[in-house]
Scaffold this motif. Structure first.
Motif, short mmCIF file in Angstrom:
data_model
loop_
_atom_site.label_atom_id
_atom_site.label_comp_id
_atom_site.label_asym_id
_atom_site.label_seq_id
_atom_site.Cartn_x
_atom_site.Cartn_y
_atom_site.Cartn_z
N THR A 15 0.83 -1.21 0.00
CA THR A 15 0.00 0.00 0.00
C THR A 15 0.87 1.25 0.00
N GLN A 16 1.88 1.26 0.84
CA GLN A 16 2.78 2.42 0.89
C GLN A 16 3.54 2.60 -0.41
N HIS A 18 2.53 1.69 -3.46
CA HIS A 18 1.59 2.26 -4.44
C HIS A 18 1.42 3.76 -4.22
N GLN A 19 1.25 4.16 -2.98
CA GLN A 19 1.06 5.59 -2.67
C GLN A 19 2.31 6.40 -3.04
N PHE A 22 2.42 6.74 -6.77
CA PHE A 22 1.37 7.68 -7.15
C PHE A 22 1.86 9.12 -7.01
N GLU A 23 2.49 9.41 -5.89
CA GLU A 23 2.97 10.76 -5.62
C GLU A 23 4.21 11.10 -6.46
N GLU A 29 -5.60 10.68 -11.02
CA GLU A 29 -6.50 10.38 -9.90
C GLU A 29 -7.18 9.02 -10.04
N HIS A 33 -4.28 1.97 -7.53
CA HIS A 33 -3.39 1.41 -6.52
C HIS A 33 -3.33 -0.12 -6.58
#
Length: 83
Positions: A15-16, A18-19, A22-23, A29, A33
């Motif tokens: 999860t981290q 993917h985030q 993303f950033e 948008e 993820h």
């Protein structure tokens, strides 16, 4: 070519990661993820991009990301380095 460095030293789960991607890559948008969405985004980047993943760790989930990175690199416009 755009070069982006992502320090993975503090990332401890999928999860981290993917985030962080993303950033770092300014993904749209609609990015879901997940690995399928990641592939879609990497192959649709507006500019040729070289992603440097510093402090990359081999984990239970990292192989899936590496496979997507490989496939996106094969499609063109995306390059990556694990460091």
């Amino acid at each position: 070519m755009k070069e982006i460095t992502l320090d993975c030293s503090q990332i401890v789960n999928e999860t981290q990661l993917h985030q962080a991607l993303f950033e770092a890559l300014s993904l749209p948008e609609w990015y879901g993820h997940n690995l399928d969405a990641l592939f879609d985004c990497l192959t649709e980047l507006e500019e040729d991009t070289h992603l440097i993943l510093k402090n990359w760790k081999q984990t239970s989930y990292s192989k899936g990301f590496e496979s997507v990175f490989d496939d996106a690199a094969d499609a063109g416009g995306f390059h990556y380095t694990l460091a």
